[in-house]
Enzyme design. Structure first.
Site, short mmCIF file in Angstrom:
data_model
loop_
_atom_site.label_atom_id
_atom_site.label_comp_id
_atom_site.label_asym_id
_atom_site.label_seq_id
_atom_site.Cartn_x
_atom_site.Cartn_y
_atom_site.Cartn_z
N HIS A 1 1.67 4.34 -2.83
CA HIS A 1 1.70 5.80 -2.61
C HIS A 1 3.05 6.36 -3.07
O HIS A 1 3.12 7.40 -3.73
CB HIS A 1 1.54 6.11 -1.12
CG HIS A 1 0.12 6.12 -0.61
ND1 HIS A 1 -0.85 6.92 -1.16
CD2 HIS A 1 -0.48 5.46 0.40
CE1 HIS A 1 -2.00 6.74 -0.50
NE2 HIS A 1 -1.80 5.85 0.45
N HIS B 1 0.83 -1.21 0.00
CA HIS B 1 0.00 0.00 0.00
C HIS B 1 0.87 1.27 0.00
O HIS B 1 0.73 2.14 -0.87
CB HIS B 1 -0.92 -0.02 1.23
CG HIS B 1 -1.86 1.15 1.31
ND1 HIS B 1 -3.15 1.09 0.83
CD2 HIS B 1 -1.70 2.41 1.77
CE1 HIS B 1 -3.75 2.26 1.02
NE2 HIS B 1 -2.88 3.09 1.58
N GLU B 2 1.78 1.34 0.94
CA GLU B 2 2.64 2.53 1.01
C GLU B 2 3.57 2.59 -0.20
O GLU B 2 3.88 3.67 -0.70
CB GLU B 2 3.44 2.55 2.32
CG GLU B 2 2.60 2.57 3.60
CD GLU B 2 1.53 3.64 3.65
OE1 GLU B 2 1.72 4.74 3.09
OE2 GLU B 2 0.45 3.37 4.24
CO CO Z 1 -3.26 5.21 1.92
#
Ligand code: CO
Length: 503
Positions: free
Chosen positions: A271, A267-268
């Site tokens: 990003h 997830h990160e």
């Molecule tokens: Co997020």
């Protein structure tokens, strides 16, 4: 001063404010990863000093004058040119900053600090009445804030616009309503299905050091550049964009669960891939910044879920997972592992929710925020409204307010209007991913071979490199040729989970 000189001066000042913000970001990263407890108080002073300095510089009346000198010039003739985009966005930030009286900013900051402490205690004791007076004050202050910022129809729009520029309550309500009906049906069908994964497969001993190696490998494979980044540990995982070649991520490890750190890292990583591929020659100006929180979340959720929880992804990574964790996974069949990492089960806590039920958690919060901001729901009635909706949407009732309306820190932080960006991220992500699949029909084969570069390059070219050129709604149309819709997300979820649960 010529329009070109005024523009150059404007950019110089914008970059300077950004430089201050990035210094604060380094201090914040340090605070979350390395700082000893004793450093907290002085760090608070450092942060307050930097944010005050940035605020002062970004509300300097000369910025208003420089903007006026550029706004009627040839620089803005093409509304999507680099110059026009920067002028439009700097104007937006400037107007917002100067519209809100300093007194209100300070009052909100003070109330936030006190409310957060009260909220922590209220949540521990699961006692909503403790938090109620603070929540009433926060709602009153956020309404005042909306009045200063200005809006056409809904006070909520003024707050939502802080996180998702240009997005309106009307569009969110309409899109969420369509999505909600589909999701409620899907969740009910999954709950009724006799098929259930064996969760013991992912809930056993997984050595933390090996988890780190495995997570790093996956993040690097999808395109996170470790030369310009690093992975650390923090309580709440986050991504820190500290400079044009310095984007860091964090995760947290659970020695008894494989998925938490792994999907957190994916997830990160998602990003961070966005931040790492913004156009570095525009760094520190809107043209070199991300579009909105929702678009940012679309990137993280796509890599975490649509790629990271897909069958082709694990065709490549499951053999590797077995090498890294031989004791835990040696005797495990691929299909059983795949089902376990895609378990769907209605649960009370948003941050632990699976990708099917997650959006229902968000919709409920959006509807409640909208109702109390409109004055249609008295703050004291929030727990009841929360539990009723929860039962309607997810089929279960929270046993107490700690697992209900007291679970998130957003309201105690005076952050109202933020929640929709999470679900919007899912919708944007699914719509982008569906288009990427159309453009590149053999993505599955590529993933199964461990090659994620074509998808990454597609995202860089179509989304990342444009910075803030388009607002979110427009970007979706430019990239996918269609307006924002709940349909791609619904199709994605129905296909994947229909197959898994035999629906
Ligand atoms: Co997020």
């Amino acid at each position: 001063m010529s329009a070109n000189d005024a523009y150059a001066e404007l950019i110089k000042r914008t970059r300077e404010v950004n430089l201050i913000a990035r210094c604060a970001a380094v201090l914040h990263w340090d605070q979350e990863t390395n700082m000893p407890k004793g450093g907290g108080q002085y760090r608070g002073e450092q942060m307050a000093y930097l944010s005050g300095l940035a605020h002062k510089k970004s509300t300097d009346p000369e910025i208003g004058e420089l903007l006026s000198q550029t706004e009627n010039s040839d620089l803005v003739k093409d509304e999507f040119s680099d110059e026009a985009v920067n002028i439009r966005e700097i104007r937006r930030d400037y107007d917002k900053s100067v519209k809100v009286p300093q007194k209100l900013v300070e009052e909100i900051a003070r109330t936030r600090t006190i409310s957060q402490q009260v909220w922590v205690e209220a949540r521990q004791k699961s006692d909503f009445s403790l938090f109620l007076p603070n929540l009433e004050k926060i709602i009153k202050l956020d309404r005042e804030l909306a009045d200063h910022l200005g809006y056409e129809k809904e006070a909520y729009d003024a707050l939502l616009d802080n996180y998702e520029p240009g997005m309106t309550c009307e569009l969110v309500s309409k899109t969420f309503a369509d999505l909600r009906d589909e999701l409620v049906k899907l969740v009910a069908a999954i709950t009724a299905s006799g098929k259930k994964p064996n969760m013991a497969i992912v809930e056993q001993d997984f050595d933390v050091h090996r988890q780190k190696i495995f997570g790093q490998e996956a993040a690097a494979a999808i395109g996170y550049n470790f030369h310009d980044g690093r992975l650390d540990i923090s309580t709440h995982p986050f991504t820190a964009g500290l400079g044009p070649h310095d984007t860091r991520i964090t995760t947290r490890y659970n020695p008894k669960h494989l998925g938490q750190a792994f999907f957190g890292t994916m997830h990160e990583g998602g990003h961070a891939i966005y931040d790492q591929n913004l156009d570095s020659k525009h760094f520190g100006t809107p043209r070199g910044e991300f579009v909105s929180l929702g678009i940012h979340e679309s990137q993280s959720l796509m890599w975490e879920n649509m790629v990271g929880r897909s069958r082709p992804f694990w065709r490549h990574f499951f053999p590797r997972a077995r090498q890294v964790f031989p004791e835990a996974l040696a005797g495990v069949a691929f299909d059983d592992f795949f089902f376990a990492i895609n378990n769907v089960r209605p649960s009370f806590i948003r941050v632990e929710a699976d990708e099917v039920t997650y959006n229902l958690h968000i919709m409920l919060r959006f509807e409640i925020e909208l109702a109390f901001l409109r004055g249609e729901l008295a703050p004291k009635d929030i727990p009841g409204a929360w539990n009723d909706k929860f039962k309607d949407y997810l089929g279960i009732t929270p046993p107490d307010d700690a697992q209900g309306c007291l679970q998130d820190m957003h309201w105690s932080s005076a952050v109202i209007g933020y929640f929709p960006t999470y679900a919007l991220g899912n919708l944007y992500g699914a719509q982008f991913f569906a288009k990427a699949r159309e453009d590149m029909p053999d993505l599955d084969e590529q993933f199964a071979a461990g090659d994620f570069s074509e998808l990454k390059n597609w995202l860089v070219k179509n989304i990342h490199l444009h910075g803030k050129r388009y607002r979110a709604e427009k970007l979706v149309e430019v990239v996918t040729g269609r307006r924002l819709s709940h349909q791609p997300a619904v199709n994605y979820l129905k296909t994947k989970y229909g197959e898994l649960y035999g629906l």
